[in-house]
Design a protein around this motif. Structure first.
Motif, PDB file in Angstrom:
ATOM      1  N   SER A 278     -33.037 -13.594  17.772  1.00 49.73           N
ATOM      2  CA  SER A 278     -33.447 -12.428  16.680  1.00 49.73           C
ATOM      3  C   SER A 278     -32.938 -12.479  15.719  1.00 49.73           C
ATOM      4  O   SER A 278     -31.773 -13.203  15.352  1.00 49.73           O
ATOM      5  CB  SER A 278     -33.285 -11.238  17.471  1.00 49.73           C
ATOM      6  N   LYS A 280     -31.768 -10.629  11.202  1.00 51.92           N
ATOM      7  CA  LYS A 280     -31.385  -9.188  10.318  1.00 51.92           C
ATOM      8  C   LYS A 280     -31.854  -9.132   9.056  1.00 51.92           C
ATOM      9  O   LYS A 280     -32.028  -8.295   8.157  1.00 51.92           O
ATOM     10  CB  LYS A 280     -31.034  -8.818  10.692  1.00 51.92           C
ATOM     11  N   LEU A 300     -30.895  -5.601   7.253  1.00 55.13           N
ATOM     12  CA  LEU A 300     -31.380  -4.496   7.925  1.00 55.13           C
ATOM     13  C   LEU A 300     -29.377  -4.574   8.251  1.00 55.13           C
ATOM     14  O   LEU A 300     -29.145  -5.225   9.072  1.00 55.13           O
ATOM     15  CB  LEU A 300     -32.141  -4.316   8.977  1.00 55.13           C
ATOM     16  N   ASN A 301     -29.211  -3.509   9.400  1.00 56.21           N
ATOM     17  CA  ASN A 301     -28.279  -3.020  10.478  1.00 56.21           C
ATOM     18  C   ASN A 301     -27.969  -3.537  11.583  1.00 56.21           C
ATOM     19  O   ASN A 301     -27.305  -3.971  12.585  1.00 56.21           O
ATOM     20  CB  ASN A 301     -28.285  -1.600   9.921  1.00 56.21           C
ATOM     21  N   ASN A 302     -29.645  -3.623  12.328  1.00 56.99           N
ATOM     22  CA  ASN A 302     -29.409  -4.360  13.512  1.00 56.99           C
ATOM     23  C   ASN A 302     -30.528  -5.272  13.312  1.00 56.99           C
ATOM     24  O   ASN A 302     -31.724  -5.580  12.441  1.00 56.99           O
ATOM     25  CB  ASN A 302     -30.349  -3.562  14.186  1.00 56.99           C
ATOM     26  N   TYR A 303     -30.281  -6.612  14.672  1.00 58.96           N
ATOM     27  CA  TYR A 303     -31.445  -7.602  14.519  1.00 58.96           C
ATOM     28  C   TYR A 303     -32.631  -7.178  15.358  1.00 58.96           C
ATOM     29  O   TYR A 303     -33.050  -6.206  15.892  1.00 58.96           O
ATOM     30  CB  TYR A 303     -30.877  -8.322  15.990  1.00 58.96           C
ATOM     31  N   ILE A 304     -34.106  -7.493  14.995  1.00 55.71           N
ATOM     32  CA  ILE A 304     -34.882  -7.565  15.758  1.00 55.71           C
ATOM     33  C   ILE A 304     -35.929  -8.765  15.205  1.00 55.71           C
ATOM     34  O   ILE A 304     -35.441 -10.080  15.400  1.00 55.71           O
ATOM     35  CB  ILE A 304     -36.211  -6.940  14.035  1.00 55.71           C
ATOM     36  N   GLU A 309     -41.595  -4.923  14.742  1.00 54.44           N
ATOM     37  CA  GLU A 309     -40.838  -4.709  13.400  1.00 54.44           C
ATOM     38  C   GLU A 309     -40.595  -5.891  12.512  1.00 54.44           C
ATOM     39  O   GLU A 309     -40.359  -5.046  11.683  1.00 54.44           O
ATOM     40  CB  GLU A 309     -39.317  -4.960  14.552  1.00 54.44           C
ATOM     41  N   LYS A 338     -29.368 -14.527  15.656  1.00 48.49           N
ATOM     42  CA  LYS A 338     -27.939 -14.325  16.865  1.00 48.49           C
ATOM     43  C   LYS A 338     -29.156 -14.222  17.670  1.00 48.49           C
ATOM     44  O   LYS A 338     -30.378 -14.221  17.973  1.00 48.49           O
ATOM     45  CB  LYS A 338     -27.544 -13.125  16.624  1.00 48.49           C
ATOM     46  N   THR A 340     -30.870 -13.258  21.774  1.00 48.78           N
ATOM     47  CA  THR A 340     -30.846 -12.239  22.306  1.00 48.78           C
ATOM     48  C   THR A 340     -30.327 -12.080  23.366  1.00 48.78           C
ATOM     49  O   THR A 340     -30.319 -13.066  24.016  1.00 48.78           O
ATOM     50  CB  THR A 340     -32.059 -12.593  22.336  1.00 48.78           C
ATOM     51  N   GLN A 343     -30.821  -7.856  28.913  1.00 48.41           N
ATOM     52  CA  GLN A 343     -29.736  -6.786  29.523  1.00 48.41           C
ATOM     53  C   GLN A 343     -30.171  -6.581  30.580  1.00 48.41           C
ATOM     54  O   GLN A 343     -31.294  -6.907  30.816  1.00 48.41           O
ATOM     55  CB  GLN A 343     -30.430  -5.397  28.489  1.00 48.41           C
TER      56      GLN A 343
END
Length: 348
Positions: A278, A280, A300-304, A309, A338, A340, A343
């Motif tokens: 993913s 960012k 972005l502050n987060n990965y998408i 998105e 990075k 992914t 989870q």
């Protein structure tokens, strides 16, 4: 041993998927894309092409040319899955596969189970038709330029091989628009000089190519003489994943441009998913009709990694642009990767 290169191109890909999944659409003019009046055609069936409809055409114009057409909103997630199924077959033929877009790619047969291009082409066509229920066209030659030219020769559902001994005669009657690397502006420029066919261009001295076609002139000179040294490239590590397209007609209509961005977002998601990464940083790229390049990025502050998105960020970047000039090329990419993380859900 001479190279054997295949160019594989799905036939009217998006429209063919729709016809496959809905038998009522078979044999009918199907147009896929943004269904609003300000939308743009992504792909159309061969039945629709008989009316003059083509990809990148504004939807209102398509409706004028083909009022009885069947207009379908694109299911890009579905097309991505079908593309994966096709390329799984191609990667079983040779490890040297270069995916050019969602529906086309090059194969180098110097590795893998086949050495004969025609045998490989028939094997691919039979497996894709049997397992994916779609047709494709395949060009065979000893370099990428000629293989791509050959794949367009007998569309749809065709096979064509261009051998070295056929040159240069087989190229002479073709219009210069068939030459990879010659854009609309260059074609129009040469047409204004009375150069319409490859035979006209072939007669020109080498100095002419560099003088009137710039840095690509030498490549064009070589290609129409059957020389193309580009390799089939497998990109193992990518600093960015993106897609761009030169438009058939220049436009500054943002609704039309967003249709392309939506399509690109699905293709980018497919690559990210396959590589389990993913990113960012999303970048919007466009080139105006006077060939000025522009790019805008947002980190972005987060990965998408999903199409929705990616599309949302690219849409924001486009909305911030005041398009004073018409756009001839549009593209979207994502970077700063990075891996992914998978989870695991707790049972508690």
């Amino acid at each position: 041993m001479e190279n054997v290169i295949l160019h594989v191109d799905m036939d009217a890909f998006f429209a063919s998927v729709e016809q496959r999944d809905n038998p009522d659409l078979r044999g009918k003019p199907v147009i896929v894309g943004g269904v609003s009046e300000r939308g743009v055609v992504s792909t159309c069936s061969y039945e629709a092409r008989k009316f003059g409809v083509h990809s990148a055409m504004p939807m209102f114009m398509a409706r004028e040319k083909c009022p009885n057409g069947i207009y379908v909103s694109g299911r890009y997630g579905k097309y991505t899955k079908v593309s994966q199924d096709v390329f799984k077959i191609l990667n079983g033929v040779t490890p040297l596969v270069e995916q050019v877009s969602i529906d086309e790619g090059f194969l180098d047969l110097s590795q893998g189970k086949f050495r004969d291009g025609m045998e490989a082409a028939r094997y691919i066509k039979n497996r894709v038709f049997r397992e994916v229920e779609l047709t494709l066209s395949i060009g065979i030659s000893y370099n990428k330029f000629l293989a791509k030219l050959a794949s367009d020769w007998n569309k749809p559902n065709g096979i064509k091989e261009i051998k070295k001994e056929m040159l240069p005669d087989i190229l002479m009657p073709l219009p210069i628009s068939k030459i990879h690397g010659l854009g609309k502006v260059s074609v129009a420029k040469l047409n204004n000089m009375g150069i319409y066919f490859i035979r006209d261009l072939y007669r020109m001295p080498k100095e002419f190519y560099t003088e009137y076609l710039g840095k690509n002139g030498t490549e064009i000179y070589d290609r129409i003489r059957g020389i193309d040294n580009r390799k089939v490239e497998i990109v193992r590590e990518r600093k960015s994943v993106g897609k761009e397209k030169t438009l058939r007609s220049d436009t500054k209509n943002k609704e039309e441009l967003l249709e392309y961005i939506k399509e690109f977002s699905f293709e980018i998601e497919e690559v990210l998913s396959r590589k389990n990464i993913s990113g960012k940083t999303v970048t919007l790229k466009f080139k105006t009709k006077d060939f000025e390049n522009h790019s805008r990025s947002k980190t972005l502050n987060n990965y998408i990694g999903t199409h929705s998105e990616i599309f949302k960020v690219a849409e924001e970047l486009l909305e911030c642009e005041d398009l004073k000039e018409e756009v001839r090329l549009i593209g979207v990419s994502i970077s700063s990767f990075k891996e992914t993380e998978v989870q695991q859900l707790s049972l508690l």
